[in-house]
Design an enzyme around this catalytic site. Sequence first.
Site, short mmCIF file in Angstrom:
data_model
loop_
_atom_site.label_atom_id
_atom_site.label_comp_id
_atom_site.label_asym_id
_atom_site.label_seq_id
_atom_site.Cartn_x
_atom_site.Cartn_y
_atom_site.Cartn_z
N ASP A 31 57.55 27.83 72.62
CA ASP A 31 58.25 28.35 73.80
C ASP A 31 57.86 29.82 73.99
O ASP A 31 57.78 30.59 73.04
CB ASP A 31 59.78 28.22 73.61
CG ASP A 31 60.53 28.40 74.92
OD1 ASP A 31 61.14 27.41 75.39
OD2 ASP A 31 60.51 29.51 75.49
N ILE A 32 57.63 30.19 75.25
CA ILE A 32 57.17 31.54 75.57
C ILE A 32 58.27 32.58 75.34
O ILE A 32 57.99 33.76 75.15
CB ILE A 32 56.66 31.58 77.04
CG1 ILE A 32 55.64 32.67 77.24
CG2 ILE A 32 57.81 31.67 78.04
CD1 ILE A 32 54.87 32.53 78.56
N GLU A 93 65.40 24.19 83.75
CA GLU A 93 64.65 25.10 84.64
C GLU A 93 63.26 24.56 84.97
O GLU A 93 62.74 24.83 86.05
CB GLU A 93 64.51 26.48 83.97
CG GLU A 93 65.84 27.24 83.96
CD GLU A 93 65.75 28.58 83.27
OE1 GLU A 93 64.69 28.91 82.71
OE2 GLU A 93 66.77 29.29 83.29
N HIS A 98 61.21 17.81 78.70
CA HIS A 98 60.82 18.51 77.47
C HIS A 98 61.99 18.52 76.50
O HIS A 98 63.15 18.59 76.91
CB HIS A 98 60.34 19.93 77.75
CG HIS A 98 61.30 20.76 78.55
ND1 HIS A 98 61.44 20.62 79.92
CD2 HIS A 98 62.19 21.72 78.19
CE1 HIS A 98 62.35 21.47 80.36
NE2 HIS A 98 62.83 22.14 79.34
N HIS A 100 63.48 20.72 73.30
CA HIS A 100 63.41 21.97 72.53
C HIS A 100 63.65 21.60 71.08
O HIS A 100 64.68 20.98 70.77
CB HIS A 100 64.53 22.93 72.95
CG HIS A 100 64.48 23.38 74.37
ND1 HIS A 100 64.06 24.65 74.75
CD2 HIS A 100 64.83 22.75 75.53
CE1 HIS A 100 64.16 24.78 76.07
NE2 HIS A 100 64.63 23.65 76.57
P1 AMP Z 1 64.83 24.43 80.21
O1 AMP Z 1 65.85 25.48 80.62
O2 AMP Z 1 65.41 23.43 79.26
O3 AMP Z 1 64.16 23.80 81.41
O4 AMP Z 1 63.74 25.21 79.38
C1 AMP Z 1 62.55 25.69 79.88
C2 AMP Z 1 61.87 26.44 78.77
O5 AMP Z 1 60.52 26.60 79.09
C3 AMP Z 1 62.44 27.85 78.50
O6 AMP Z 1 62.88 27.95 77.15
C4 AMP Z 1 61.24 28.77 78.78
O7 AMP Z 1 61.19 29.88 77.91
C5 AMP Z 1 60.07 27.84 78.57
N1 AMP Z 1 58.84 28.17 79.29
C6 AMP Z 1 58.68 28.45 80.61
N2 AMP Z 1 57.39 28.69 80.91
C7 AMP Z 1 56.70 28.53 79.75
C8 AMP Z 1 55.32 28.64 79.39
N3 AMP Z 1 54.37 28.96 80.29
N4 AMP Z 1 54.96 28.44 78.09
C9 AMP Z 1 55.90 28.13 77.18
N5 AMP Z 1 57.22 27.99 77.45
C10 AMP Z 1 57.62 28.22 78.72
#
Ligand code: AMP
Length: 105
Positions: A31-32, A93, A98, A100
């Site tokens: 995760d970024i 988001e 996905h 986590h």
């Molecule tokens: P969610 O709120 O469950 O949809 O989580 C989306 C996740 O994607 C968040 O933890 C972000 O930090 C992560 N994220 C967004 N863009 C990227 C990216 N380019 N590379 C890695 N993680 C990302």
Amino acid sequence: MREKTVFEMIVEGKIPCTKVLESEDFLAFNDINPKAKIHILIIPKKHFKDFQEFEPELMAKMTSFIQEVAVLSGADKQGYKLLTRCGAAAGQEVFHLHFHLMSGF
Ligand code: AMP
């Protein structure tokens, strides 16, 4: 036509990621914006908006992939959380399914 999500662009190699594990069907990457020492996102390569749309047959295959990611990262030893958000109201988001995997708090 709908816009591609950031995770689909990662699958296509158009956006970089720090890869943890890859198979024909799945991809795991860091995760970024990590919320734990280990924070890995695990996705199917095929597009599903969220868990409600997911195919049970693919979920069965994904189980062993997630377990392998847990072993590779060491999360299996120290315990981990596995979370998926389904829908904006739940905090989702990125609208590409996905999980986590978080460990070490
Ligand atoms: P969610 O709120 O469950 O949809 O989580 C989306 C996740 O994607 C968040 O933890 C972000 O930090 C992560 N994220 C967004 N863009 C990227 C990216 N380019 N590379 C890695 N993680 C990302």
